[in-house]
Design a protein around this motif. Structure first.
Motif, PDB file in Angstrom:
ATOM      1  N   SER A  38       0.835  -1.189  -0.056  1.00 15.32           N
ATOM      2  CA  SER A  38       0.073  -0.168  -0.069  1.00 15.32           C
ATOM      3  C   SER A  38       0.753   0.997  -0.071  1.00 15.32           C
ATOM      4  N   TYR A  39       2.055   1.174   0.734  1.00 10.59           N
ATOM      5  CA  TYR A  39       2.958   2.505   1.004  1.00 10.59           C
ATOM      6  C   TYR A  39       3.445   2.557  -0.481  1.00 10.59           C
ATOM      7  N   GLN A  40       3.918   1.517  -1.136  1.00 12.07           N
ATOM      8  CA  GLN A  40       4.580   1.848  -2.333  1.00 12.07           C
ATOM      9  C   GLN A  40       3.525   2.566  -3.419  1.00 12.07           C
TER      10      GLN A  40
ATOM     11  N   VAL B 131      15.471   8.958   7.796  1.00 14.29           N
ATOM     12  CA  VAL B 131      15.352   7.871   8.664  1.00 14.29           C
ATOM     13  C   VAL B 131      14.032   7.445   8.903  1.00 14.29           C
ATOM     14  N   GLY B 132      13.534   6.155   8.577  1.00 11.97           N
ATOM     15  CA  GLY B 132      12.126   5.783   8.719  1.00 11.97           C
ATOM     16  C   GLY B 132      11.671   6.169   7.442  1.00 11.97           C
ATOM     17  N   CYS B 133      12.517   5.512   6.288  1.00  8.91           N
ATOM     18  CA  CYS B 133      12.138   6.152   4.822  1.00  8.91           C
ATOM     19  C   CYS B 133      11.075   5.359   4.442  1.00  8.91           C
TER      20      CYS B 133
ATOM     21  N   GLN C  53       9.867   6.713  -1.095  1.00 11.19           N
ATOM     22  CA  GLN C  53       9.319   7.948  -1.659  1.00 11.19           C
ATOM     23  C   GLN C  53      10.000   9.095  -1.304  1.00 11.19           C
ATOM     24  N   SER C  54      10.201   9.203   0.053  1.00  8.05           N
ATOM     25  CA  SER C  54      10.650  10.395   0.518  1.00  8.05           C
ATOM     26  C   SER C  54      12.425  10.645   0.224  1.00  8.05           C
ATOM     27  N   THR C  55      12.826   9.437   0.180  1.00  8.18           N
ATOM     28  CA  THR C  55      14.407   9.392   0.139  1.00  8.18           C
ATOM     29  C   THR C  55      14.804   9.759  -1.389  1.00  8.18           C
TER      30      THR C  55
ATOM     31  N   THR D 139      16.866   4.744   5.733  1.00 13.54           N
ATOM     32  CA  THR D 139      17.079   3.766   6.770  1.00 13.54           C
ATOM     33  C   THR D 139      15.440   3.620   7.416  1.00 13.54           C
ATOM     34  N   ASP D 140      15.360   2.256   7.632  1.00 14.38           N
ATOM     35  CA  ASP D 140      14.108   1.931   8.311  1.00 14.38           C
ATOM     36  C   ASP D 140      14.264   0.456   8.838  1.00 14.38           C
ATOM     37  N   ILE D 141      13.345   0.607  10.153  1.00 13.80           N
ATOM     38  CA  ILE D 141      13.303  -0.821  11.031  1.00 13.80           C
ATOM     39  C   ILE D 141      12.812  -1.784  10.195  1.00 13.80           C
TER      40      ILE D 141
ATOM     41  N   ALA E 152      10.500  -5.172   5.371  1.00 11.13           N
ATOM     42  CA  ALA E 152       9.537  -5.337   4.334  1.00 11.13           C
ATOM     43  C   ALA E 152       9.518  -3.978   3.621  1.00 11.13           C
ATOM     44  N   GLN E 153       9.841  -2.838   4.446  1.00  9.68           N
ATOM     45  CA  GLN E 153       9.724  -1.504   3.916  1.00  9.68           C
ATOM     46  C   GLN E 153      10.968  -1.252   2.817  1.00  9.68           C
ATOM     47  N   ILE E 154      12.028  -1.879   3.578  1.00  9.55           N
ATOM     48  CA  ILE E 154      13.525  -1.647   2.919  1.00  9.55           C
ATOM     49  C   ILE E 154      13.548  -2.541   1.804  1.00  9.55           C
TER      50      ILE E 154
ATOM     51  N   PRO F 141      17.474   0.639  13.400  1.00  6.84           N
ATOM     52  CA  PRO F 141      16.622   1.406  14.114  1.00  6.84           C
ATOM     53  C   PRO F 141      16.930   2.886  14.026  1.00  6.84           C
ATOM     54  N   ALA F 142      16.129   3.758  14.188  1.00  8.57           N
ATOM     55  CA  ALA F 142      16.465   5.112  14.015  1.00  8.57           C
ATOM     56  C   ALA F 142      17.426   5.647  15.399  1.00  8.57           C
ATOM     57  N   GLU F 143      17.112   4.872  16.346  1.00  8.94           N
ATOM     58  CA  GLU F 143      18.184   5.161  17.689  1.00  8.94           C
ATOM     59  C   GLU F 143      19.631   4.634  17.557  1.00  8.94           C
ATOM     60  N   GLU F 144      19.812   3.812  16.457  1.00  8.56           N
ATOM     61  CA  GLU F 144      21.127   3.325  16.392  1.00  8.56           C
ATOM     62  C   GLU F 144      21.755   3.687  15.142  1.00  8.56           C
TER      63      GLU F 144
ATOM     64  N   ALA G  55      13.383  12.778   8.397  1.00  3.88           N
ATOM     65  CA  ALA G  55      12.384  11.791   8.659  1.00  3.88           C
ATOM     66  C   ALA G  55      10.901  12.410   8.277  1.00  3.88           C
ATOM     67  N   PHE G  56      10.739  11.788   7.227  1.00  4.99           N
ATOM     68  CA  PHE G  56       9.177  12.474   6.700  1.00  4.99           C
ATOM     69  C   PHE G  56       8.118  11.391   7.307  1.00  4.99           C
ATOM     70  N   THR G  57       7.102  11.808   8.003  1.00  9.18           N
ATOM     71  CA  THR G  57       6.051  11.033   8.456  1.00  9.18           C
ATOM     72  C   THR G  57       6.551   9.869   9.308  1.00  9.18           C
ATOM     73  N   ALA G  58       7.804  10.042   9.996  1.00 12.04           N
ATOM     74  CA  ALA G  58       8.317   8.850  10.795  1.00 12.04           C
ATOM     75  C   ALA G  58       8.632   9.198  12.149  1.00 12.04           C
TER      76      ALA G  58
HETATM   77  C1  LIG Z   1       4.413   6.383   8.136  1.00 14.17           C
HETATM   78  S1  LIG Z   1       5.932   5.714   7.451  1.00 14.17           S
HETATM   79  C2  LIG Z   1       6.842   6.950   6.479  1.00 14.17           C
HETATM   80  C3  LIG Z   1       7.592   6.147   5.506  1.00 14.17           C
HETATM   81  C4  LIG Z   1       8.399   7.484   4.467  1.00 14.17           C
HETATM   82  N1  LIG Z   1       9.273   8.324   5.180  1.00 14.17           N
HETATM   83  C5  LIG Z   1       7.067   8.293   3.780  1.00 14.17           C
HETATM   84  O1  LIG Z   1       7.368   9.474   4.020  1.00 14.17           O
HETATM   85  O2  LIG Z   1       6.312   7.545   3.033  1.00 14.17           O
HETATM   86  C6  LIG Z   1       6.880   5.375   9.004  1.00 14.17           C
HETATM   87  C7  LIG Z   1       8.066   4.489   8.939  1.00 14.17           C
HETATM   88  O3  LIG Z   1       8.787   4.817   9.886  1.00 14.17           O
HETATM   89  C8  LIG Z   1       9.458   3.311  10.408  1.00 14.17           C
HETATM   90  N2  LIG Z   1       9.706   3.216  11.598  1.00 14.17           N
HETATM   91  C9  LIG Z   1       9.018   3.137  12.777  1.00 14.17           C
HETATM   92  N3  LIG Z   1       9.874   3.282  13.960  1.00 14.17           N
HETATM   93  C10 LIG Z   1      11.108   3.281  13.401  1.00 14.17           C
HETATM   94  C11 LIG Z   1      12.257   3.118  14.312  1.00 14.17           C
HETATM   95  N4  LIG Z   1      12.334   3.139  15.631  1.00 14.17           N
HETATM   96  N5  LIG Z   1      13.358   2.896  13.399  1.00 14.17           N
HETATM   97  C12 LIG Z   1      13.335   3.180  12.224  1.00 14.17           C
HETATM   98  N6  LIG Z   1      12.493   3.273  11.425  1.00 14.17           N
HETATM   99  C13 LIG Z   1      11.001   3.178  12.090  1.00 14.17           C
HETATM  100  C14 LIG Z   1       8.247   2.399   9.937  1.00 14.17           C
HETATM  101  O4  LIG Z   1       8.936   0.957   9.745  1.00 14.17           O
HETATM  102  C15 LIG Z   1       7.691   3.148   8.731  1.00 14.17           C
HETATM  103  O5  LIG Z   1       8.437   2.627   7.330  1.00 14.17           O
END
Ligand SMILES: C[S@@+](CC[C@H](N)C(=O)[O-])C[C@H]1O[C@@H](n2cnc3c(N)ncnc32)[C@H](O)[C@@H]1O
Length: 271
Positions: free
Chosen positions: A14-16, A48-50, A54-56, A69-71, A74-76, A94-97, A110-113
């Protein structure tokens, strides 16, 4: 604690298909800030949380190297499968490492993440990996949506809002940061030079089926689907019917515009 989203909480397909890249005016807020802060040369940007990338992609033309980067594996995987640019790579973490050396990054986005991250640990990483005088931009679209088609925009917006409100009942508490338009995210920025912009308006063209797909891509819809699959599917079927009846059209490929308002928190690291 970071919210470690399971891959099932987002539907990478759905994301894609249905998520749109960062809007024109949001991009312009970010790139004007980089100009203002004289972020040049522009070597490495990390998104981060890409998600599925689309945002990258929007960073590719502006930086020598971009890493998404993303946790979520499946998204990556979805990001790697999509058409991309030669200077963009992806990494599960993870965004924290973040896997970058101290003082090595020119821009973190980080867009919407960002609302999903463990904010204190993420901000510490931002501070660690950014070079001096370099920037971070954390954005989200707010809950302020509108829908536009000929003379029925007001009614369509009401229907959109009703459905969005129903989905909000299934939202994780982290979504409160979005509802508050990243006020708390702003307050946790570790830099003295910061800025929060909340009035960034854009209109995104999409089909009615695209609007339904956008709802499907929300984590709160995925939570509703897990809790009550029939009710979740029925809500979106009814929403689509109501849109089409209001517009007086039969095809869900009819084009509309979705009005979005974004909020963006910007910061520049000191010397
Ligand atoms: C709403 S999506 C946004 C994706 C993209 N940036 C966009 O604008 O379409 C949020 C993303 O953050 C990732 N995410 C959530 N927690 C995270 C974390 N702690 N570290 C890295 N990625 C994380 C999710 O896996 C998801 O792909």
């Amino acid at each position: 604690m970071a919210v470690h989203l399971l891959d099932t909480q987002y539907d990478a397909d759905s994301y894609q298909k249905y998520r749109f890249p960062p809007s024109e005016n949001l991009q312009s807020v970010i790139f004007s800030y980089l100009e203002e802060k004289k972020v040049d040369p522009v070597r490495l940007a990390v998104d981060v949380g890409c998600g599925s990338g689309q945002s990258t992609h929007v960073l590719a033309a502006h930086f020598e190297k971009v890493v998404g980067t993303d946790i979520s594996e499946a998204q990556i995987e979805a990001a790697k499968q999509a058409a991309s640019f030669p200077n963009v790579t992806y990494h599960v973490c993870p965004a924290e490492e973040l896997p970058f050396a101290d003082g090595s990054v020119d821009l973190i986005t980080a867009f919407t993440a960002a609302h999903w991250f463990d904010m204190p640990r993420f901000m510490k990483e931002v501070d660690r990996v950014l070079k001096p005088h370099r920037c971070v931009a954390l954005s989200t679209y707010t809950a302020d949506f509108s829908m536009h088609y000929k003379d029925c925009s007001e009614r369509l917006t009401e229907i959109f809002t009703e459905t969005h409100d129903q989905l909000l009942k299934y939202a994780d508490e982290k979504v409160n940061l979005v509802i508050a338009e990243y006020k708390e995210v702003f307050e946790s920025m570790p830099f003295p030079d910061t800025k929060r912009v909340t009035q960034i308006f854009d209109k995104i063209p999409m089909s009615v089926s695209g609007v339904i797909g956008l709802f499907q891509s929300f984590s709160m819809y995925q939570a509703f689907l897990r809790s009550d699959p029939e009710a979740a599917k029925s809500l979106l079927q009814k929403t689509e019917q109501r849109f089409l009846e209001t517009m007086g059209v039969c095809s869900n490929e009819t084009q509309v515009e979705i009005g979005i308002r974004s909020a963006c928190v910007l910061g520049c690291k000191g010397p």
